[in-house]
Write an enzyme that holds these catalytic residues in place. Structure first.
Site, PDB file in Angstrom:
ATOM      1  CG  ASP A   2      15.772 -60.510 -45.911  1.00 54.30           C
ATOM      2  OD1 ASP A   2      15.570 -60.374 -47.116  1.00 54.30           O
ATOM      3  OD2 ASP A   2      15.459 -59.643 -45.074  1.00 54.30           O
ATOM      4  CG  HIS A  73      -2.006 -44.273 -60.642  1.00 46.53           C
ATOM      5  ND1 HIS A  73      -1.976 -45.638 -60.441  1.00 46.53           N
ATOM      6  CD2 HIS A  73      -1.071 -44.017 -61.584  1.00 46.53           C
ATOM      7  CE1 HIS A  73      -1.060 -46.182 -61.232  1.00 46.53           C
ATOM      8  NE2 HIS A  73      -0.507 -45.231 -61.945  1.00 46.53           N
ATOM      9  CD  GLU A 155       1.532 -46.844 -64.673  1.00 51.25           C
ATOM     10  OE1 GLU A 155       2.351 -47.692 -65.054  1.00 51.25           O
ATOM     11  OE2 GLU A 155       1.184 -46.724 -63.482  1.00 51.25           O
ATOM     12  CG  ASP A 248      11.111 -49.467 -57.415  1.00 49.91           C
ATOM     13  OD1 ASP A 248      11.908 -48.946 -58.227  1.00 49.91           O
ATOM     14  OD2 ASP A 248       9.916 -49.665 -57.683  1.00 49.91           O
ATOM     15  CD1 TRP A 295       8.522 -46.699 -58.219  1.00 52.10           C
ATOM     16  CD2 TRP A 295       7.296 -45.169 -57.142  1.00 52.10           C
ATOM     17  NE1 TRP A 295       8.451 -45.572 -59.016  1.00 52.10           N
ATOM     18  CE2 TRP A 295       7.708 -44.617 -58.390  1.00 52.10           C
ATOM     19  CE3 TRP A 295       6.517 -44.395 -56.293  1.00 52.10           C
ATOM     20  CZ2 TRP A 295       7.363 -43.336 -58.782  1.00 52.10           C
ATOM     21  CZ3 TRP A 295       6.170 -43.103 -56.697  1.00 52.10           C
ATOM     22  CH2 TRP A 295       6.581 -42.596 -57.919  1.00 52.10           C
ATOM     23  CB  THR A 296       7.642 -48.188 -50.195  1.00 50.42           C
ATOM     24  OG1 THR A 296       6.376 -47.512 -50.142  1.00 50.42           O
ATOM     25  CG2 THR A 296       8.764 -47.177 -50.138  1.00 50.42           C
ATOM     26  CD  GLU A 297       4.726 -50.374 -55.530  1.00 48.40           C
ATOM     27  OE1 GLU A 297       4.125 -49.866 -56.473  1.00 48.40           O
ATOM     28  OE2 GLU A 297       5.934 -50.176 -55.300  1.00 48.40           O
TER      29      GLU A 297
END
Length: 600
Positions: A2, A73, A155, A248, A295-297
């Site tokens: 895109d 993590h 987490e 994000d 966050w860049t996942e």
């Protein structure tokens, strides 16, 4: 590919089973799902490079704050130093989500191959763990002169700690009553080391569990409650709730690239107040400000990051850097045009979602059919719209309508509806401003009057109760969470007035399963029928949840029964309650996401 340069890989699977009239789908290759691109990610900065970053920021009056994650993590550190784990000999694959394909060796400690929450965390029973982390922090402190040091603390599953003899021994020796108090011990021990070096610890709101470290700053991401609790305990707080300051998350109702989910448009960001109304003086003074997270996942290049932050960054900056009484959305809108000129001057890839053609689905006045409310900030444009079963050329669309602010269209049957906005009435000579397409699936409940016994969460309100009968079926999972109603720990009970007595033999409930985000499938569903809305007869109940699309997590429960004539139907969709041990968010309330109720 895109216009953001995002590469989307699609992996096709055999046709899925149709349930209750739902359409089949394809499975995309991204996680959540069972995709694995088998590419290695990672890298590092040298100390010289970090010093360059810190100086570059400082020259612009920006302070860089590092985050060294602990005690969860931590799978990368554990892969390099297995002795940091409670169970050094247990292979990483043991703790890997079974719904995602693994690539390569399954023995020994490995770097995780997807993001997520894993049971393999730092061992809190070994003093060597703390010596290691203190040495790491000492190297970090030498590079970052910031007053604050972030240690994560979020987490962190407690499963391994419950089984680890060293952690259990630590709890006995320290008089700790449970594993939450063990995490508090962990964070407080690290804080003492940082305080001794003249630094202040920041942690995500999970560090509240088991008791806060004495001088810690709390960053509240799971809503605002953690921040409110910390402020009332006289701790400084940085508000960072996923809704609305996770950048994000989707910013357009018509997002054409993959996002993690959620819907945080520009207007919602500007409306955010980091000081909750129920936090009165003097506790409101404990709120330092707010933070947006990116966050860049799903972001593979800087251009996509720019697209996600601009212009939402401008909205949040004005919220945080101005007095509440001086904030004015209409004024911001007027000035946004000038800000966009700056983005274009910088050649920044800013989002144009603000100018989208927005569509809201409403009930028709007689509850027979639907109304599409179309709105756009692109005043003076021309709207082209039609019902399509096969996509047609733009040039062949009907005569255009001059579009000023908003308009309504009546929809009476299933089909695909598409609308274009152009700068002029001749598409061949105009610029396309916006494009929207919606597919409607009509059934006997579509457009009917609906009421809820329990309100949906204000975090995931959709378009109110009508979301469940608006004829729009979610096909993108959590990435289009606006099409769901979210219930935190509570059931969804809906009463639908069909208007007249009608024969029905199936009621289907579309829901979402995404346990990595604490969204669980329903524990069961039951449908009732009534002639008067007062006396109810149970028609069918079931706990058989079926996945329709494994990639998105879309699925549901189909309830079939002998044909019955009813005017009112009541559907009870049961929440799973508390998330069981061994899962992300264990011990917290499960989310129930309901998309559509279908009566046939």
């Amino acid at each position: 590919t895109d216009d953001q340069g995002w590469r989307i890989e699609i992996k096709k699977y055999p046709q899925l089973t149709t349930v209750g009239g739902w359409r089949n789908g394809t499975i995309t290759g991204r996680y959540p799902g069972n995709g694995n691109d088998k590419q290695r990610y990672g890298g590092f900065y040298t100390q010289a490079e970090i010093k360059e970053v810190v100086k570059y920021a400082a020259d612009r009056y920006i302070q860089v704050i590092p985050e060294i994650e602990m005690p969860g993590h931590a799978s990368a550190a554990i892969a390099a130093y297995p002795q940091l784990s409670c169970f050094p000999d247990a292979p990483t694959f043991t703790f890997y989500p079974k719904d995602c394909e693994w690539n390569g060796p399954v023995t020994g400690k490995q770097v995780q191959q997807t993001w997520g929450v894993f049971e393999d965390v730092f061992c809190a029973g070994n003093d060597s763990t703390f010596i290691f982390l203190q040495n790491v922090l000492d190297e970090v402190l030498a590079l970052f002169p910031s007053k604050y040091i972030h240690v994560g603390g979020d987490e962190c599953p407690k499963d391994n700690w419950k089984k680890c003899p060293r952690c259990q021994d630590r709890m006995r020796r320290e008089g700790l009553t449970d594993e939450h108090h063990l995490q508090s011990y962990f964070i407080q021990r690290i804080e003492k080391h940082l305080n001794a070096k003249g630094r202040t610890l920041i942690g995500w709101d999970e560090i509240l569990e088991g008791g806060l470290a004495p001088n810690a700053v709390v960053m509240s991401w799971r809503g605002e409650e953690g921040g409110i609790t910390a402020a009332r305990e006289k701790h400084n707080v940085i508000m960072s709730p996923g809704n609305p300051v996770y950048f994000d998350h989707t910013q357009s109702e018509n997002e054409d690239s993959v996002t993690i989910g959620g819907f945080n448009p520009l207007e919602k960001v500007y409306a955010y107040d980091p000081v909750p109304a129920k936090l009165q003086s003097p506790f409101d003074e404990m709120i330092l400000g707010a933070q947006a997270n990116v966050w860049t996942e799903y972001m593979h290049n800087p251009s996509k990051v720019e697209y996600m932050v601009f212009p939402r960054m401008a909205a949040l900056s004005e919220v945080l850097w101005s007095k509440k009484e001086n904030r004015d959305w209409k004024s911001f809108e007027l000035r946004l045009g000038e800000q966009i000129k700056r983005y274009e001057l910088w050649k920044a890839n800013y989002s144009k979602a603000y100018f989208d053609l927005k569509i809201t689905v409403l009930p028709a006045d007689d509850n027979k059919g639907l109304l599409l409310m179309l709105t756009s900030k692109s005043k003076g444009a021309y709207y082209f719209g039609e019902k399509l079963h096969v996509r047609a050329s733009v040039i062949s669309t009907p005569k255009p309508t001059f579009f000023v602010d908003s308009m309504k269209l009546k929809i009476n049957e299933s089909g695909s509806y598409i609308g274009w906005l152009f700068t002029g009435e001749d598409p061949a000579k105009s610029t396309l401003l916006a494009l929207r397409e919606l597919v409607f699936y009509f059934n006997k409940a579509t457009g009917k009057k609906i009421t809820l016994t329990n309100p949906a969460s204000d975090k995931y309100p959709g378009d109110g109760a009508f979301t469940l009968v608006n004829g729009v079926q979610n096909n993108k999972g959590f990435a289009r969470s606006k099409e769901f109603l979210g219930f935190s720990g509570t059931d969804c009970e809906a009463v639908i007035d069909l208007g007249t007595s009608q024969s029905i033999s199936n009621v289907s409930v579309r829901c979402l399963k995404r346990t990595s985000s604490w969204i669980w499938p329903p524990a069961g569903a039951e449908v009732f029928g009534s002639a008067d809305g007062q006396t109810w007869t149970s028609l069918k109940q079931s706990s058989e949840f079926s996945i329709i699309d494994a990639a998105t997590g879309n699925g549901g429960i189909s309830l079939s029964f002998p044909a019955t004539s009813v005017r009112y139907i009541k559907v009870l969709v049961k929440n799973n309650g508390i998330i069981p041990a061994g899962n992300p968010g264990a011990g917290n309330k499960a989310w129930l996401f309901v998309d559509e109720i279908i009566a046939e």
